[in-house]
Design an enzyme around this catalytic site. Structure first.
Site, PDB file in Angstrom:
ATOM      1  N   TRP A   1      21.873 -23.622  -4.716  1.00 32.83           N
ATOM      2  CA  TRP A   1      21.600 -23.122  -3.368  1.00 32.83           C
ATOM      3  C   TRP A   1      21.175 -21.665  -3.380  1.00 32.83           C
ATOM      4  O   TRP A   1      20.359 -21.252  -2.562  1.00 32.83           O
ATOM      5  CB  TRP A   1      22.795 -23.360  -2.444  1.00 32.83           C
ATOM      6  CG  TRP A   1      23.090 -24.811  -2.280  1.00 32.83           C
ATOM      7  CD1 TRP A   1      24.233 -25.462  -2.648  1.00 32.83           C
ATOM      8  CD2 TRP A   1      22.218 -25.823  -1.742  1.00 32.83           C
ATOM      9  NE1 TRP A   1      24.128 -26.803  -2.363  1.00 32.83           N
ATOM     10  CE2 TRP A   1      22.913 -27.049  -1.814  1.00 32.83           C
ATOM     11  CE3 TRP A   1      20.926 -25.806  -1.214  1.00 32.83           C
ATOM     12  CZ2 TRP A   1      22.350 -28.248  -1.381  1.00 32.83           C
ATOM     13  CZ3 TRP A   1      20.370 -27.005  -0.776  1.00 32.83           C
ATOM     14  CH2 TRP A   1      21.076 -28.205  -0.861  1.00 32.83           C
TER      15      TRP A   1
ATOM     16  N   LYS B   1      29.433 -30.318   6.445  1.00 29.66           N
ATOM     17  CA  LYS B   1      30.499 -30.375   5.435  1.00 29.66           C
ATOM     18  C   LYS B   1      31.877 -30.189   6.074  1.00 29.66           C
ATOM     19  O   LYS B   1      32.717 -31.049   5.934  1.00 29.66           O
ATOM     20  CB  LYS B   1      30.237 -29.357   4.335  1.00 29.66           C
ATOM     21  CG  LYS B   1      29.190 -29.887   3.341  1.00 29.66           C
ATOM     22  CD  LYS B   1      28.080 -28.962   3.067  1.00 29.66           C
ATOM     23  CE  LYS B   1      26.995 -29.652   2.234  1.00 29.66           C
ATOM     24  NZ  LYS B   1      25.845 -28.800   2.024  1.00 29.66           N
TER      25      LYS B   1
ATOM     26  N   ASP C   1      26.248 -17.557   2.631  1.00 32.40           N
ATOM     27  CA  ASP C   1      26.076 -18.988   2.882  1.00 32.40           C
ATOM     28  C   ASP C   1      27.464 -19.599   2.703  1.00 32.40           C
ATOM     29  O   ASP C   1      27.981 -19.668   1.596  1.00 32.40           O
ATOM     30  CB  ASP C   1      25.071 -19.562   1.874  1.00 32.40           C
ATOM     31  CG  ASP C   1      24.925 -21.083   1.992  1.00 32.40           C
ATOM     32  OD1 ASP C   1      25.623 -21.699   2.819  1.00 32.40           O
ATOM     33  OD2 ASP C   1      24.092 -21.644   1.243  1.00 32.40           O
TER      34      ASP C   1
END
Ligand code: PLP
Length: 360
Positions: free
Chosen positions: A101, A195, A171
Site C-alpha cells: 500500500w 475493514k 493510511d
C-alpha cells in the site's frame, strides 16, 4: 442460516448486532416509511443519520474540534492521490515504505512532487517496521506519510514517528478504531470503511482544518478536500447507506467500551494466536515479534501442500478466508474488531488439532 468465522482481509466480518439492526430497519427506518438507501441525502432524516455518524466517530476517536471529518468515495486508493494533490505545497514529502500500500502511495505521490523514501523494509519482504533515522527526514517536507498497519504483511507501528513540525499523514485503513490513537498527533488520517468501520464504498478522512484549501487551481473540484469540508460531505450524493452502516458500527464500538475496550479485546485475541504460533513446531509467524499487527496475522508452515490441507480442514469447520496473500503465502488471519474471540479460539483449536495429527 449458517454464519462462518470469516477471516477475510477486507471487506470483512461485521458485528452481528449491526447486521441485525440494519435488517430490522431495512424497509422502514425510524418510522420514515422507507429504507435508508431510498432517502434523499438532502432530507432531514438523512442529515440526522450522517450528523450522528460523525458525532459518534468524533466521540470514540476523541477527534479535536479543529479537525473535519469527511465521508468520501473512491477508496483508500484515491487518497494516495488526493493527499499529495492537496498537501504538497512545496512539492515534497517523506514516506516510510512498508509494503504494497505504501508502494502505491509512493507511485501516486511521485506524480505530484518529490518523494523521499525515508526507510524501507523491502529487503526482508516487509516483515518489520524499519527503524527511523531522523537525519534522513526532509525538513522542508509538506508531510510525512506512514501506513499504521500493513494489512498484507501483518506489521504495525507500536510507536509513531516523531516528525517535529512536519505534518504526519496516516493510511489507517486496516487498524482504525482497533487501538487508541491521539488524533492530534496527525494532520490527516484516512481509512477505507471495509475493514473496521463498515461496508465498502465509504472512505473516512480526518483532516486538520489548516491543511484544507491548499489544492492547486487545476485540482478537480471533487478531489479538493475543501469542497467536501465546506459542504459537510454533501457536495454531491455521499455513499448514503454506507455512512449509515458506519454510524451503526461506531455505536457498536461505544457499546464495547469504546476504542480502549476494543483494544483490550484485540490484544487478547491476537495474543491467543501469537502465543500458539510461538509454541508451535508446525506453524510460524512471519513478522518480527515487536512489530506484529493486532489485526492481520500471517503464518506459514513452509510447505504449500500442508498449507492447502490446513486451509481445507479449517474450511470444513466454518473457518474461511484464511489463505494468505500471494506475496507472503501460507495463511493470514485477519481478526478485525468484529471477529469474536470464539472465532480466534476456533482457529487456534483447529491449528492445534491439525498439528497434533488429530485430522488427516
Ligand atoms: C485495503 C487497503 C487499502 C486499499 O483500500 P481501497 O478501499 O480498496 O482503495 C489501502 N491501504 C490499506 C492499508 C489497506 O488495508
Amino acid at each position: 442460516m449458517n454464519r462462518v468465522y470469516n477471516f477475510s482481509a477486507g471487506p470483512s466480518v461485521m458485528p452481528e448486532s449491526v447486521l441485525e439492526k440494519a435488517r430490522d430497519e431495512m424497509l422502514d427506518y425510524g418510522g420514515s416509511g422507507m429504507s435508508v438507501m431510498e432517502m434523499s441525502h438532502r432530507s432531514a432524516v438523512y442529515q440526522d443519520i450522517i450528523n450522528r455518524a460523525e458525532a459518534s466517530l468524533r466521540e470514540i476517536m476523541g477527534i479535536p474540534d479543529n479537525y473535519k471529518v469527511l465521508f468520501l468515495q473512491g477508496g483508500a486508493s484515491l487518497q494516495f492521490a488526493m493527499v499529495p494533490m492537496n498537501l504538497m505545497k512545496n512539492g515534497k514529502c517523506d514516506i516510510v515504505h512498508t509494503g504494497a500500500w505504501t508502494k502505491r502511495a509512493i507511485a501516486e505521490a511521485k506524480k505530484f512532487g518529490e518523494v523521499n523514501v525515508v526507510a524501507s523494509s523491502e529487503d526482508e519482504n516487509f516483515c518489520y517496521i524499519p527503524k527511523l533515522d531522523k537525519t534522513k527526514f526532509s525538513k522542508d517536507a509538506d508531510y510525512f506519510y506512514i501506513t499504521t498497519n500493513n494489512t498484507i504483511y501483518g506489521t504495525r507501528y507500536t510507536e509513531l514517528p516523531d516528525t517535529g513540525d512536519v505534518t504526519l499523514v496516516a493510511d489507517m485503513s486496516s487498524n482504525i478504531l482497533s487501538e487508541v490513537y491521539d488524533v492530534g498527533k496527525f494532520g490527516l488520517i484516512f481509512a477505507g470503511a471495509q475493514k473496521n468501520m463498515g461496508s465498502a464504498g465509504v472512505t473516512v478522512v480526518i483532516i486538520r482544518e489548516d491543511l484544507i484549501g491548499g489544492a492547486g487551481k487545476n485540482v478537480p473540484t471533487m478531489l479538493d478536500y475543501k469542497t467536501h469540508a465546506d459542504e459537510g460531505s454533501m457536495y454531491n450524493t455521499p455513499p448514503t447507506f454506507g455512512v449509515y452502516i458506519c454510524g451503526l458500527v461506531y455505536d457498536w464500538v461505544k457499546s464495547q467500551g469504546g476504542v480502549a475496550g476494543i483494544q483490550k479485546m484485540n490484544e487478547e485475541k491476537a495474543g491467543m494466536l501469537y502465543n500458539y504460533l510461538d509454541s508451535s513446531k508446525l506453524f510460524h509467524g512471519t513478522v518480527r515479534s515487536e512489530d506484529r499487527s493486532l489485526m492481520n496475522i500471517p503464518f506459514i508452515t513452509g510447505n504449500e501442500d500442508i498449507d492447502a490441507a490446513f486451509i481445507k480442514e479449517a474450511k470444513s469447520r466454518g473457518i474461511v478466508n484464511i489463505k494468505g496473500h500471494r506475496s507472503v503465502g501460507g495463511m493470514r488471519a485477519s481478526i478485525y474488531n468484529a471477529m469474536p474471540p470464539e472465532g480466534v479460539r476456533a482457529l487456534v483449536d483447529c491449528m492445534k488439532d491439525f498439528e497434533s495429527g488429530k485430522v488427516k
